[in-house]
Structure formats: structure tokens, C-alpha cells
Scaffold this active site. Structure first.
Site, PDB file in Angstrom:
ATOM      1  N   ASN A   9      39.913   7.741  37.148  1.00 27.90           N
ATOM      2  CA  ASN A   9      39.348   8.560  37.033  1.00 27.90           C
ATOM      3  C   ASN A   9      39.502   8.401  34.940  1.00 27.90           C
ATOM      4  O   ASN A   9      40.314   7.953  34.884  1.00 27.90           O
ATOM      5  CB  ASN A   9      41.402  10.131  36.661  1.00 27.90           C
ATOM      6  N   TRP A  10      38.379   8.101  34.598  1.00 27.73           N
ATOM      7  CA  TRP A  10      37.978   7.378  33.702  1.00 27.73           C
ATOM      8  C   TRP A  10      38.687   8.821  32.138  1.00 27.73           C
ATOM      9  O   TRP A  10      39.305   8.394  31.071  1.00 27.73           O
ATOM     10  CB  TRP A  10      36.392   7.427  33.068  1.00 27.73           C
ATOM     11  N   LYS A  11      39.693   9.595  31.949  1.00 31.56           N
ATOM     12  CA  LYS A  11      39.918  10.312  31.681  1.00 31.56           C
ATOM     13  C   LYS A  11      38.699  11.149  30.096  1.00 31.56           C
ATOM     14  O   LYS A  11      38.145  10.844  30.177  1.00 31.56           O
ATOM     15  CB  LYS A  11      41.425  10.302  31.111  1.00 31.56           C
ATOM     16  N   HIS A  96      45.543  18.451  37.435  1.00 34.70           N
ATOM     17  CA  HIS A  96      45.825  16.919  37.469  1.00 34.70           C
ATOM     18  C   HIS A  96      46.821  17.045  36.129  1.00 34.70           C
ATOM     19  O   HIS A  96      46.847  18.335  35.671  1.00 34.70           O
ATOM     20  CB  HIS A  96      44.370  16.115  36.767  1.00 34.70           C
ATOM     21  N   GLU A  98      47.480  16.630  33.211  1.00 30.79           N
ATOM     22  CA  GLU A  98      47.413  16.671  31.724  1.00 30.79           C
ATOM     23  C   GLU A  98      46.475  18.571  32.017  1.00 30.79           C
ATOM     24  O   GLU A  98      46.724  18.891  30.496  1.00 30.79           O
ATOM     25  CB  GLU A  98      46.369  15.289  31.889  1.00 30.79           C
ATOM     26  N   GLU A 168      50.969  12.517  41.845  1.00 25.30           N
ATOM     27  CA  GLU A 168      51.016  12.022  41.093  1.00 25.30           C
ATOM     28  C   GLU A 168      52.376  12.540  39.839  1.00 25.30           C
ATOM     29  O   GLU A 168      52.121  13.830  39.603  1.00 25.30           O
ATOM     30  CB  GLU A 168      49.905  12.142  40.537  1.00 25.30           C
ATOM     31  N   GLY A 174      50.365   7.060  33.185  1.00 30.30           N
ATOM     32  CA  GLY A 174      50.275   6.214  32.027  1.00 30.30           C
ATOM     33  C   GLY A 174      52.137   5.362  31.162  1.00 30.30           C
ATOM     34  O   GLY A 174      51.471   5.294  30.269  1.00 30.30           O
ATOM     35  N   SER A 214      50.380   4.817  37.374  1.00 33.03           N
ATOM     36  CA  SER A 214      50.812   3.527  37.412  1.00 33.03           C
ATOM     37  C   SER A 214      50.175   2.466  37.954  1.00 33.03           C
ATOM     38  O   SER A 214      50.592   1.573  38.763  1.00 33.03           O
ATOM     39  CB  SER A 214      51.875   2.929  36.823  1.00 33.03           C
ATOM     40  N   GLY A 235      44.165   5.973  36.652  1.00 32.85           N
ATOM     41  CA  GLY A 235      43.880   6.023  35.736  1.00 32.85           C
ATOM     42  C   GLY A 235      43.327   5.155  34.988  1.00 32.85           C
ATOM     43  O   GLY A 235      42.747   4.691  35.376  1.00 32.85           O
TER      44      GLY A 235
HETATM   45  P1  13P Z   1      47.303   6.307  35.185  1.00 25.92           P
HETATM   46  O1  13P Z   1      46.691   5.045  36.342  1.00 25.92           O
HETATM   47  O2  13P Z   1      47.060   5.338  33.888  1.00 25.92           O
HETATM   48  O3  13P Z   1      48.697   5.809  35.133  1.00 25.92           O
HETATM   49  O4  13P Z   1      46.726   7.856  35.170  1.00 25.92           O
HETATM   50  C1  13P Z   1      47.399   8.193  36.682  1.00 25.92           C
HETATM   51  C2  13P Z   1      46.294   9.806  36.524  1.00 25.92           C
HETATM   52  O5  13P Z   1      46.777  10.281  36.193  1.00 25.92           O
HETATM   53  C3  13P Z   1      45.405   9.278  37.952  1.00 25.92           C
HETATM   54  O6  13P Z   1      44.713  10.786  37.477  1.00 25.92           O
END
Ligand code: 13P
Length: 256
Positions: A9-11, A96, A98, A168, A174, A214, A235
Site C-alpha cells: 500500500n503505497w499510500k 483502511h 486512515e 491492521e 506506521g 509495521s 505500508g
Molecule cells: P505500515 O506498514 O507503514 O505500518 O502501514 C501499514 C498499513 O497501513 C498498510 O495498509
């Protein structure tokens, strides 16, 4: 047996050139076959077509990070599931944390998106997970159950053939704090039993349940070694080809 899956997930990261280069490197250096571990990347919307051009005909699939429930209409700024299919997506991430947090998405919104995505033939990655205070308050299972039932209301097992769940925990995203394999396994197993009660043993056994939060090359193997952890939604560590490919290898190693 379930084939593990690793999704990047490149956000809201990377430039168009960087996105193309990263996709190209992942495609060219991937040394695990799709029947060992499925691999997909989810770039930001404006880069989907460019990344699709790089990935086309190869083993790495394309996904998007969200999609609207309506096929089209007066929804300024949104993108429909049909549009995602049109630009070559096979996966879409829905719900998600976020988006729940910053776009105030509710379980009802998420449910409509899940149905729309599945209806368009996309593999929907539905994200669930508790916040830190919810875990500390002992209500992790209540939260996950509410999110699952809200998003999957009215769907039959057959309609959910293309459904993937990503657990998640919000406190692990993160932050560098990963759930221990045992902690993640407990929730994954809870999710599978919940699905079994709803849709039966066969459907629950087929369901891919990813862990996210993470995930790094050095923790993927022990996570993937858990019975109900079928890969990862990654992420930060998906933004570099070397690390991401190592995560794919470790997901494979954990299942051996
Ligand atoms: P991280 O791997 O940066 O913790 O993010 C996880 C995430 O939100 C994947 O969708």
C-alpha cells in the site's frame, strides 16, 4: 491450502517516475512464483495507469487504495470501481483505518464499497482493526466484529469469493510497533471463526486474512508462520523494492 498474498500500500507517496521505477524493479526482480505468493501493489490513483503499463503481462497485480460505491455520478473527487477495473486494477483496499479516521468513513459506507467492488469483480481487501485505547480497554473483538458485520451485511459466502480481510491494528500502523505473531494469530483465528459461523467451514478456510502494521523483512517470517496469517498488507516497507521483495520471500519462507 491458501496461497499467501503480499500487498504493498503505497499510500500518498512517490512521484510518477518513482512509482513506475519501483513497479518495474519489483516486477523484474521478483523471484517467487505467483502460486507460492501472490503479489500486488496499490499506487495512488493518478499513477494507476502508468504502473499498469509497467506491470502488464507480469506476475505483479495492480490494486487501488479506495473506490466509491456508485458506478458513476456527481461525486466530485471520487473514483468508481468500474474506473478501477478500466485501468487494470485487480484489487481494491476498502476501509483502511486512515480513511475511517481522516475521511470519517463509517461501516455503512464501507459496506457499500465492499459490495460495489465485489460486484465489479475486484478482489476487495477489507481492513479492520482496533485502536490502542480499544485494545487496552479489552474490546478488540467487539470492534473487529462490528467492523466485519457492518461491512459484510447482506453478503452471501458465494458473493465473497473475492473477499480478503486485512487485520491492521491501528496502533501498529506506521509506528514500528508490530503485533506479536501470537497476538495477530489470535485475532486472525477469531476472524476466521466468525466467518465460519456466517458462511461455513469451506468459505472460512478459503478466506485470505492478511496482517498489516509495521511489517518488515525481519518480522514477516514469524508472522507468516502462524496458521491463520496468510500474508501482509505493507505500508512503509513497500516503498523500496529490495525490502518489499524480501518481505515476499519471508512470507513464502514462513509457510514452509
Ligand atoms: P505500515 O506498514 O507503514 O505500518 O502501514 C501499514 C498499513 O497501513 C498498510 O495498509
Amino acid at each position: 491450502m491458501r496461497t499467501p498474498l503480499v500487498v504493498g500500500n503505497w499510500k500518498m507517496h512517490l512521484s510518477r517516475d518513482e512509482a513506475g521505477a519501483l513497479a518495474g524493479e519489483i516486477r523484474n526482480k521478483l523471484d517467487i512464483s505467483p502460486d507460492q505468493v501472490g503479489v500486488a501493489v496499490c499506487p495512488p490513483f493518478p499513477y494507476l495507469s502508468a504502473v499498469h503499463a509497467v506491470l502488464a503481462g507480469g506476475p505483479v497485480a495492480l490494486g487501488a487504495q479506495d473506490g466509491h460505491w456508485a458506478p458513476q455520478g456527481a461525486y466530485t473527487g471520487w473514483v468508481s470501481m468500474q474506473m478501477l477495473v478500466d485501468v487494470g486494477c485487480r484489487y481494491v483496499i476498502i476501509g483502511h483505518s486512515e480513511r475511517r479516521q481522516f475521511a470519517q468513513e463509517t461501516d455503512t459506507d464501507i459496506g457499500k464499497k465492499v459490495k460495489a467492488g465485489l460486484g465489479q469483480g475486484l478482489a476487495v481487501i477489507l481492513c479492520v482493526g482496533e485502536t490502542g485505547p480499544e485494545r487496552d480497554g479489552g474490546i478488540t473483538y467487539d470492534v473487529v466484529m462490528r467492523q466485519l458485520s457492518g461491512a459484510l451485511e447482506g453478503l452471501s459466502g458465494a458473493e465473497c469469493d473475492n473477499l480478503i480481510i486485512a487485520y491492521e491494528p491501528v496502533w501498529a500502523i506506521g509506528t514500528g510497533k508490530t503485533a506479536t505473531p501470537a497476538m495477530a494469530q489470535e485475532v486472525h483465528s477469531f476472524i476466521r471463526s466468525w466467518m465460519e459461523k456466517r458462511w461455513g467451514f469451506g468459505a472460512a478456510q478459503k478466506l485470505i486474512i492478511l496482517y498489516g502494521g509495521s511489517v518488515k523483512p525481519d518480522n514477516m517470517r514469524t508472522l507468516a508462520a502462524m496458521h491463520d496469517i496468510d500474508g501482509a498488507l505493507v505500508g512503509g516497507a513497500s516503498l523500496g523494492a529490495q525490502g518489499f521483495l524480501e518481505i515476499v520471500r519471508q512470507a513464502d519462507a514462513g509457510k514452509r
